[in-house]
Design a protein around this motif. Structure first.
Motif, PDB file in Angstrom:
ATOM      1  N   LEU A   1       3.435   7.244   5.267  1.00 15.64           N
ATOM      2  CA  LEU A   1       4.387   6.134   5.354  1.00 15.64           C
ATOM      3  C   LEU A   1       4.757   5.921   6.823  1.00 15.64           C
TER       4      LEU A   1
ATOM      5  N   GLN B   1      -8.751   8.912   2.398  1.00 15.85           N
ATOM      6  CA  GLN B   1      -9.547   8.635   3.603  1.00 15.85           C
ATOM      7  C   GLN B   1      -8.677   8.050   4.715  1.00 15.85           C
ATOM      8  N   SER B   2      -7.836   7.072   4.349  1.00 11.20           N
ATOM      9  CA  SER B   2      -7.040   6.406   5.396  1.00 11.20           C
ATOM     10  C   SER B   2      -5.636   7.018   5.497  1.00 11.20           C
TER      11      SER B   2
ATOM     12  N   ASN C   1      -2.858   7.325   4.553  1.00  6.61           N
ATOM     13  CA  ASN C   1      -1.795   6.759   3.711  1.00  6.61           C
ATOM     14  C   ASN C   1      -0.459   7.453   3.888  1.00  6.61           C
TER      15      ASN C   1
ATOM     16  N   ARG D   1       0.836  -1.198   0.000  1.00  6.87           N
ATOM     17  CA  ARG D   1       0.000   0.000   0.000  1.00  6.87           C
ATOM     18  C   ARG D   1       0.878   1.257   0.000  1.00  6.87           C
ATOM     19  N   GLU D   2       1.952   1.226   0.792  1.00  3.56           N
ATOM     20  CA  GLU D   2       2.824   2.409   0.846  1.00  3.56           C
ATOM     21  C   GLU D   2       3.528   2.634  -0.501  1.00  3.56           C
TER      22      GLU D   2
ATOM     23  N   VAL E   1       1.046   4.264  -2.571  1.00  2.00           N
ATOM     24  CA  VAL E   1       0.942   5.694  -2.246  1.00  2.00           C
ATOM     25  C   VAL E   1       2.055   6.468  -2.958  1.00  2.00           C
TER      26      VAL E   1
ATOM     27  N   THR F   1     -10.148   8.685  -9.564  1.00  2.00           N
ATOM     28  CA  THR F   1      -8.957   7.960 -10.023  1.00  2.00           C
ATOM     29  C   THR F   1      -8.576   8.394 -11.429  1.00  2.00           C
TER      30      THR F   1
ATOM     31  N   LEU G   1      -4.553   8.004 -12.533  1.00  2.00           N
ATOM     32  CA  LEU G   1      -4.193   6.677 -12.030  1.00  2.00           C
ATOM     33  C   LEU G   1      -4.920   5.570 -12.785  1.00  2.00           C
TER      34      LEU G   1
ATOM     35  N   VAL H   1      -4.638   3.094  -3.362  1.00  2.00           N
ATOM     36  CA  VAL H   1      -4.707   4.120  -2.319  1.00  2.00           C
ATOM     37  C   VAL H   1      -6.135   4.593  -2.070  1.00  2.00           C
ATOM     38  N   PHE H   2      -7.016   4.373  -3.028  1.00  2.00           N
ATOM     39  CA  PHE H   2      -8.394   4.828  -2.848  1.00  2.00           C
ATOM     40  C   PHE H   2      -9.262   3.785  -2.158  1.00  2.00           C
ATOM     41  N   LYS H   3      -8.659   2.629  -1.869  1.00  2.00           N
ATOM     42  CA  LYS H   3      -9.415   1.611  -1.138  1.00  2.00           C
ATOM     43  C   LYS H   3      -9.233   1.865   0.347  1.00  2.00           C
ATOM     44  N   ALA H   4     -10.316   1.935   1.047  1.00  2.00           N
ATOM     45  CA  ALA H   4     -10.263   2.279   2.479  1.00  2.00           C
ATOM     46  C   ALA H   4      -9.679   1.121   3.272  1.00  2.00           C
TER      47      ALA H   4
ATOM     48  N   PRO I   1      -1.352   1.815  -8.267  1.00  2.00           N
ATOM     49  CA  PRO I   1      -1.430   2.986  -7.384  1.00  2.00           C
ATOM     50  C   PRO I   1      -2.859   3.323  -6.961  1.00  2.00           C
ATOM     51  N   ALA I   2      -3.843   2.837  -7.735  1.00  2.00           N
ATOM     52  CA  ALA I   2      -5.235   3.114  -7.371  1.00  2.00           C
ATOM     53  C   ALA I   2      -5.630   2.420  -6.068  1.00  2.00           C
TER      54      ALA I   2
ATOM     55  N   ASP J   1     -10.234  12.084  -1.327  1.00  2.00           N
ATOM     56  CA  ASP J   1     -11.191  10.982  -1.300  1.00  2.00           C
ATOM     57  C   ASP J   1     -11.631  10.752   0.139  1.00  2.00           C
TER      58      ASP J   1
END
Lengths: 370, 275
Positions: B97, B92-93, B95, A276-277, A280, B51, B56, A367-370, A364-365, B168
């Motif tokens: 590092l 939202q979360s 993100n 995930r990082e 990001v 997106t 992206l 990042v939009f998943k919670a 990279p998308a 988002d």
């Protein structure tokens, strides 16, 4: 090109257990590779150490004979005078060298008995650990391995084929063929070689070349071959080491694979956990080459750490093991360290390959998943 | 001045019978300094649209211009550079590092864009101070609250001074107070700094700071959600369906019946035949 925040270093240092496993694995692999190469070098050197220690330019042996282990050389003593009369020859000394099987503590032990000229001391022990380097009649110098394995010390008797000798010295020996030394007269009597010599060792007069004198000896004396000391030493190494080298190389390759697998697994799991990082970083605009560099640096750090500790461990560990097991004769050469360093670089690159493939697939998308 | 210009944008996932148009012929513009809130039910295409705007995801058709750069025309390899310079992302979360401090999380984005480490560090410090995090510069994210982490993420989004901020559900994981603080930050970014902010969210409170609300449903943009009085009842399952946008309908004896699905429509037709 990029900044000085080392994400690779930070990620590795924040996972000390993973780093420890990775570095330990590489250390083990490096240690395995270096020790095997050092053993190969050590045994090679030991096999030829005696030949190089003899003060001679040329070794003369029975035609067709090639070394001291795998061929028999029997030459009449009278040939010594013929060799001595050859133009360019300065000195000639006979050496008796034959293998015998002894029974020590109920165990068969193979040793090579060297009978040498104790007046000139040509052909005597290369290295002494303790005691006398020049035996008298009825005396013997034994090898350190026989000394350690069978608890034989200076002053103890030693029986060979119903003849008893007194141990007067302990020589540093070889891992494959231990050598014992006695006077030439005792050796001749032991092997019933009163009129026979195994090898003649020759030095040449100044102003002559070794090759020229060797040719003259082979022309003037029938039924003999002559080799330079280096040739003879190489043949003594080769006969044995050619059989070991393929095995050593296979084991070194296994060590290499162990290193690749361990780095690869630890870096791969680190990449998956940080997917995930990495996503990001991709999303905010980090170019792929930056991300590849992070993974390669992680792999490199694990590899470099393991290499450094592995080299130190090889030096320290070899000495410690040698104290426990005298057969563990190693010689760490800088050429082998350089070669293993090169293999470590290849290891690092190969180990990074699978994590890099995983990295390339990170969307990279994500990042939009919670 | 339009910072965002989207024309006939389409994104289709799958093929054949499984084909779904997540974004279907969407066109809109957003001006500099404007805050646009995109709302809609789950699965309506909000996140897909965001997106696409962030470069992206590749569009099936249409164009997306960000600060006059057409994302649908540039090479894929050039997109990371455009994202780095032109777009700031807030998630939202958060993100952030986890192994980098608050300062490093912001600084690294500057370094990625070629800033010297010292300059990047100075700017990151300035941004975090502006967001009242000067006492938390060297804290790891695990030691920060959700609101603080979101402010770090906003500072990161601003590091390269992008004209467009895409957010988002930026208040989705925050408590009420932190949510309001973040909303005010977005408001200031647009109204004081002149940045364009596009927010995708379910949070009704954000309407208060938004200049416009775009409603997206079934991949299409509407200026407002359907009014409640135009819903009708599916005669088979009893669910309320949108009278105007209901996907299936049948006319029997001059009366138009609306259905939520093809299955309900077929069952209705079968029942009618059996009468």
């Amino acid at each position: 090109m990029f900044g000085r925040i080392s994400l690779a270093r930070k990620n590795l240092l924040h996972e000390p257990a993973r780093l420890l496993i990775s570095v330990s694995g590489v250390t083990f692999a490096i240690f395995l590779m270096l020790v095997l190469l050092a053993l190969y070098r050590g045994w090679s050197e030991t096999l030829s150490k005696y030949v190089y220690s003899v003060d001679a330019d040329i070794w003369v042996m029975q035609q067709g004979s090639i070394d001291m282990s795998h061929s028999i050389s029997l030459l009449p003593n009278a040939l010594g005078d013929q060799i001595r009369s050859t133009s360019g020859v300065k000195t000639v000394y006979p050496i008796i060298g034959n293998r015998v099987i002894l029974t020590l503590d109920g165990e068969d032990v193979t040793t090579r008995i060297i009978g040498f000229d104790t007046v000139s001391n040509i052909g005597g022990p290369a290295d002494m650990i303790e005691g006398s380097a020049v035996p008298a009649a009825g005396e013997i110098i034994i090898d350190e391995i026989v000394h350690k394995d069978h608890h034989l010390n200076i002053g103890d008797p030693m029986t060979i084929q119903d003849k008893t000798f007194t141990i007067v010295g302990i020589a540093s020996g070889g891992p494959l063929f231990q050598q014992s030394y006695m006077t030439q007269a005792d050796a001749r009597a032991l092997f019933h070689l009163e009129d026979i010599t195994n090898f003649f060792v020759v030095t040449i007069e100044p102003g002559n070349t070794i090759d020229t004198v060797m040719s003259r000896i082979e022309d003037n004396v029938s039924g003999v071959d002559a080799q330079t000391t280096k040739e003879f030493a190489t043949h003594n190494e080769k006969e044995i080491m050619d059989k070991f080298l393929p095995i050593i190389l296979v084991l070194v390759f296994i060590g290499f694979l162990v290193g690749v697998v361990i780095i690869s697994l630890t870096i791969y799991t680190a990449t998956v956990e940080k997917a995930r990082e990495y996503g990001v970083l991709k999303a905010v605009g980090a170019p792929n080459r930056y991300l590849y560099r992070v993974v390669l640096t992680q792999s490199g750090m694990a590899g470099a750490g393991g290499f450094a500790i592995g080299v130190i461990l090889t030096y320290v560990g070899s000495d410690v093991i040698k104290q426990i097991e005298p057969l563990f004769v190693t010689l760490v050469k800088w050429q082998d360290i350089v070669a293993v360093a090169g293999m470590t670089v290849v290891m690092i690159i190969l180990a990074a390959y699978i994590p890099l493939r995983r990295l390339m697939k990170i969307d990279p998308a994500i990042v939009f998943k919670a | 001045m339009h910072i965002v210009n989207v024309t006939h944008l389409k994104k289709i996932f799958g093929s054949g019978a499984a084909q779904v148009a997540a974004v279907n012929d969407v066109s809109f513009t957003v001006d500099q300094g404007e805050i646009v809130l995109i709302m809609g039910p789950s699965g309506s295409g909000k996140t897909t649209l965001l997106t696409l705007l962030g470069g992206l995801l590749t569009a099936t058709a249409g164009t997306i211009q960000i600060n006059s750069i057409d994302l649908t025309q540039v090479k894929k390899q050039a997109l990371p550079g455009i994202r780095l310079q032109e777009i700031g992302f807030v998630f939202q979360s958060f993100n952030v590092l986890q192994n980098l401090t608050a300062l490093e999380n912001v600084q690294i984005v500057g370094e990625l864009s070629g800033m010297k480490p010292v300059a990047a560090r100075q700017r990151a410090t300035h941004l975090l101070t502006k967001l009242h995090l000067e006492q938390r510069l060297h804290y790891l994210p695990s030691k920060l609250s959700g609101g603080q982490q979101q402010r770090v993420a906003i500072a990161r989004a601003l590091m390269n001074e992008p004209k467009l901020i895409l957010a988002d559900e930026p208040t989705g994981n925050l408590d009420s107070r932190s949510g309001h603080e973040v909303m005010m930050l977005f408001h200031n970014l647009a109204k004081q700094d002149g940045r364009t902010v596009i927010i995708v969210s379910h949070d009704e409170r954000i309407k208060d700071i938004a200049d416009r609300v775009l409603w997206i449903e079934d991949g299409q943009i509407h200026t407002a959600p359907p009014e409640p009085e135009v819903t009708v009842v599916d005669p088979v399952c009893g669910m309320k369906v949108d009278a105007k946008y209901a996907p299936f309908s049948t006319t029997v004896a001059g009366i138009v019946y609306k259905f939520c699905s093809e299955d309900c429509q077929q069952r209705f037709t079968q029942l009618d035949k059996n009468k």
